[in-house]
Scaffold this motif. Structure first.
Motif, PDB file in Angstrom:
ATOM      1  N   HIS A  46       0.843  -1.189   0.000  1.00  0.00           N
ATOM      2  CA  HIS A  46       0.000   0.000   0.000  1.00  0.00           C
ATOM      3  C   HIS A  46       0.878   1.239   0.000  1.00  0.00           C
ATOM      4  N   THR A  72      -7.334   3.404 -11.128  1.00  0.00           N
ATOM      5  CA  THR A  72      -7.371   3.008  -9.723  1.00  0.00           C
ATOM      6  C   THR A  72      -6.005   3.022  -9.073  1.00  0.00           C
ATOM      7  N   VAL A  74      -3.446   0.830  -9.467  1.00  0.00           N
ATOM      8  CA  VAL A  74      -3.124  -0.520  -9.011  1.00  0.00           C
ATOM      9  C   VAL A  74      -2.143  -1.177  -9.978  1.00  0.00           C
ATOM     10  N   TYR A  91      -0.819  -0.822  -4.472  1.00  0.00           N
ATOM     11  CA  TYR A  91      -1.854   0.203  -4.515  1.00  0.00           C
ATOM     12  C   TYR A  91      -1.223   1.574  -4.302  1.00  0.00           C
TER      13      TYR A  91
END
Length: 108
Positions: A46, A72, A74, A91
């Protein structure tokens, strides 16, 4: 779905053990092993694409194998390690969109 045993998760658990022994100096991911996907080890990062990339390189995964979802933020790639499917996911911190004022849309 029937209940699985811990023994049925042996492939990803062995992969995790070997990764810990060989790459203990690497950045720590969020780790998930699930009876829903008993052959898979998920390593998630993350807000740290550098850690994602370090793991991708350590596992000799080709950069062109990475799927990048721009909207997004990602990164995702699959590989095999020690008989288990390993999924790396990164992420990005996607800033929240500001409020849209009435009447500020596109003019036709």
């Amino acid at each position: 779905m029937r209940a699985r045993t811990l023994a049925e998760l042996s492939a990803p658990l062995l992969a995790l053990r070997l990764l810990g022994a060989e790459f203990g100096h690497m950045p720590a991911p969020t780790v998930e092993v699930s009876p829903i996907y008993p052959e898979r080890l998920d390593l998630t990062f993350h807000d740290d694409f550098a850690a994602f990339e370090a793991w991708r390189e350590a596992l000799n995964i080709a950069p062109e194998s990475v799927v990048h979802r721009v909207q997004t933020g990602v990164l995702r790639v699959h590989a095999t390690f020690a008989g288990a499917e390993v999924m790396l996911t990164g992420y990005a911190n996607v800033p929240a969109a500001g409020p849209v004022l009435a009447g500020s849309g596109a003019v036709s």
